[in-house]
Every structure is written in C-alpha cells, then in structure tokens.
Design a protein around this motif. Structure first.
Motif, short mmCIF file in Angstrom:
data_model
loop_
_atom_site.label_atom_id
_atom_site.label_comp_id
_atom_site.label_asym_id
_atom_site.label_seq_id
_atom_site.Cartn_x
_atom_site.Cartn_y
_atom_site.Cartn_z
N ALA A 116 3.06 -9.38 -12.55
CA ALA A 116 3.61 -9.17 -11.67
C ALA A 116 4.90 -9.06 -11.48
N THR A 117 5.53 -10.27 -12.11
CA THR A 117 6.51 -10.64 -12.00
C THR A 117 7.67 -8.98 -12.40
N VAL A 118 7.02 -8.04 -13.35
CA VAL A 118 8.35 -7.08 -13.81
C VAL A 118 7.41 -5.55 -13.41
N LEU A 119 6.29 -6.11 -12.47
CA LEU A 119 6.29 -5.00 -11.49
C LEU A 119 6.90 -5.71 -9.87
N ASP B 289 0.94 -0.99 0.31
CA ASP B 289 0.30 -0.17 -0.34
C ASP B 289 0.71 1.27 -0.26
N ARG B 290 2.39 0.78 0.37
CA ARG B 290 2.87 2.12 0.75
C ARG B 290 3.87 2.51 -1.23
N HIS B 291 3.55 1.43 -1.10
CA HIS B 291 3.90 1.57 -2.90
C HIS B 291 2.67 1.91 -3.52
N LEU B 292 1.79 1.98 -3.56
CA LEU B 292 0.01 1.57 -4.35
C LEU B 292 0.39 2.65 -5.24
N VAL C 27 2.65 -8.57 -4.31
CA VAL C 27 2.49 -8.01 -6.35
C VAL C 27 1.41 -9.15 -6.73
N ARG C 28 1.72 -10.45 -6.43
CA ARG C 28 1.11 -10.96 -7.02
C ARG C 28 -0.97 -11.19 -7.12
N ARG C 29 -1.03 -10.98 -6.35
CA ARG C 29 -2.22 -11.12 -5.49
C ARG C 29 -3.13 -10.14 -5.88
#
Length: 344
Positions: free
Chosen positions: A178-181, A161-164, A197-199
């Motif tokens: 998700a891997t790249v993110l 959430d801090r990086h949303l 990140v995947r979720r």
C-alpha cells in the motif's frame, strides 16, 4: 449601515433589549435584519414606523433549506437513481461505495424511531440528541423525513476510483504494498490519503471486489446544491444524476424550479413578480416556506427593492467573536462593549 460602523452592542439574544433601544432612538427609519423572529418582533414593537428589510442572503438560505427538507422526503427515489447508476457502465464511479453492516443499520433505525417518538412528545432537538446519543443534525434529518433513512456511506474511496485502472494494473503486476502504491498514485495526481489505498489493498488481499456493488448516495445538501445551481456548471455525472432524479420525483423537480424562480426575483429586482410566485408556489411542497414569507411579506418585498444588506453586520459579528476569544470569557459585558465600539 450608512457609516459602516457599530453604534451599540446589546446584551443577550432576546427581543426586549432591541425593542427598548429602538424606542429610545426614534430617528431610525430603516432596519436591515435576518429572518429571526425575535428581531422582527422587536422592530415591529420598538419602531413600528420603520421599514424592515430582510437580508437577501438569508432569504436564499431559507429557500435552500426549504428545498433540502423536500429532498429529504424523496430518499427512495434518490436511492433508486443511485442504484441504477451502479449498474450503468457509463455512470460515474463516484456513485460506488460500500454499505454498513446489518447491526449498524439496526442500531441507527432504533435511534431514529426513538427520536421520532420523542419529537412527537414535543421534546426539543437538543434534548432528543442527548437522550439517544445522536448528533443534533441526525435528529433534524430524521424529523424532516419523518422516517428512518439508511446510511448514505462515506465518500473517501471515490478519489481512488478515478485511478483504479492504474492501481489495478499495478496489482496485476504483483505490487502488493500500500505504501508503494500510494507513492506511485501521488505521482499520478492522486490527492487522497494513504488510508484509502490501504483499505483497497486489504480488500484485494481478502479477495473482495475492488468496486463494491453498492451505491454511494449523495448527501441531501449536495443534491440541493445541484438542483439550485447552474446545470451547465455540473459535471456530466452530476447532471445526469440530477436529471434522472427530476424524472423520478416530479414534485421535487417542481419545487426546485420554484426555488430557482424565487432566486431570480431577488437577483432581477422584480417586486411585481413576488405575488404571482407566492400564489404558484403555495400549491407545491413549498407551502410551509411560502407561509413564512407571507408572514414577513413586507420585509421580503423591501429586500427586492431596497439597497440595504447585512454583509457589513456579518463582518462585525466575526470581529466580535475574535474579541470574545481573546478575552477568554474572563471579562463582563461592559468591557466587551467598549472593545467592540472603540477599536484600539
């Protein structure tokens, strides 16, 4: 304690070996101990003339646990404060989390009701946990609260959430991997796992909101730490939550103030202040904790003025566990005793 070395190792955890050992060594005049009932009884019967000193660290732990049991009784106020934080734009995103399914909640509620019923029949915590298939910590929480407490939820997604703002911007740019993110987030200082990140990506692909509108309830242990710690050391969000909770639950605020006052008695070596503190705290929700202190008042008072502490003992306990692990349980007590008393 004076020589900082072990003089003997006694079998078992009952009071009889300690009582007999003290009776055979009348030169002992001071006994530093934890708050365990069997050890206190052994000291009273085996060395009635000796001064018993309760360890300060254990007193602070007992005080913290007493406050935690009171926090458990204010779940409705805690949830209300956390829920208000979800809809407050200035609230911390750490208070946002998803809720369990109704089926999971119903199953937990049934187990809680079963645990409370078995507790009412006098069954111990361990047996209750085995019968209903729950952990002993869960049974203890239910028994403390005396009713079902809804699931608080996991706290893993709060790191994301801090990086949303960054990840949402990349999502709008079309990045769906998700891997790249996760790799880009790591470069931004993200310390969470790939699964978080995947979720988040899975929810985005399903069209679910990235910020679920449910409050993540802080654990009772964490709230207790906030209430007893230095308010200036808390983050802005944690301090705001604590202040709002104290307004919503005045009795909890009073109990927290009494616990902080008790800690100050120990830190400031103020034995005259113990009696008025006991009288004042007896009228609060800490009456059970106060009753326990009064039963052990002489040792508690000695803890304020005496220099003896159980720190060296706890270090030797760790050493004892290491020796037992190295023996793999294959040797008997006599060899263990020799290894503990005589360092190779």
């Amino acid at each position: 304690m004076e020589r900082r070395r072990i003089i003997d190792l006694l079998p078992g955890r009952s009071s009889a070996p300690v009582r007999d050992w003290l009776a055979a060594h009348p030169s002992v005049t001071v006994i530093s101990r934890d708050r365990s009932g069997p050890y206190a009884e052994a000291a009273r019967t085996g060395a009635p003339a000796a001064t018993q000193v309760a360890d300060r660290w254990y007193l602070l732990v007992n005080a913290s646990e007493a406050l935690r049991s009171i926090v458990e009784q204010h779940q409705s106020e805690i949830r209300d404060v956390a829920h208000r934080g979800v809809h407050d734009p200035s609230a911390s995103p750490d208070l946002r989390e998803s809720a369990p399914t109704p089926e999971v909640t119903s199953r937990r509620r049934n187990r809680c009701e079963s645990a409370l019923g078995l507790h009412g029949e006098g069954l111990p915590t361990k047996e209750i946990a085995c019968r209903i298939g729950a952990s002993r910590n869960a049974v203890r929480r239910w028994v403390r609260a005396g009713r079902f407490m809804p699931y608080r939820g996991a706290s893993g997604s709060s790191r994301l959430d801090r990086h949303l703002p960054f990840v949402e911007a990349r999502w709008q740019e079309g990045q769906r991997s998700a891997t790249v993110l996760h790799r880009e987030l790591r470069a931004q200082g993200f310390i969470g796992s790939y699964d978080i990140v995947r979720r988040w990506v899975a929810r985005g692909r399903q069209g679910a909101p990235a910020r679920p509108p449910f409050a993540r309830i802080p654990s009772t242990r964490r709230i207790t730490r906030w209430l007893t710690g230095d308010p200036t050391a808390l983050s802005r969000e944690d301090r705001a939550f604590t202040e709002a909770l104290c307004i919503a639950a005045p009795k909890l605020k009073q109990a927290a103030e009494e616990i902080r006052a008790f800690a100050n008695l120990l830190r400031q070596n103020d034995p005259p202040g113990l009696t008025p503190w006991l009288e004042a705290a007896a009228g609060s929700d800490l009456c059970g904790f106060v009753a326990g202190l009064r039963q052990d008042e002489a040792a508690v008072r000695a803890a304020i003025v005496e220099p003896w502490r159980n720190g060296p003992v706890e270090g030797q306990v760790n050493r004892l566990k290491l020796i037992k692990c190295s023996m793999y349980g294959r040797a008997k007590f006599d060899l263990l005793r020799q290894r503990v008393l005589h360092v190779a």
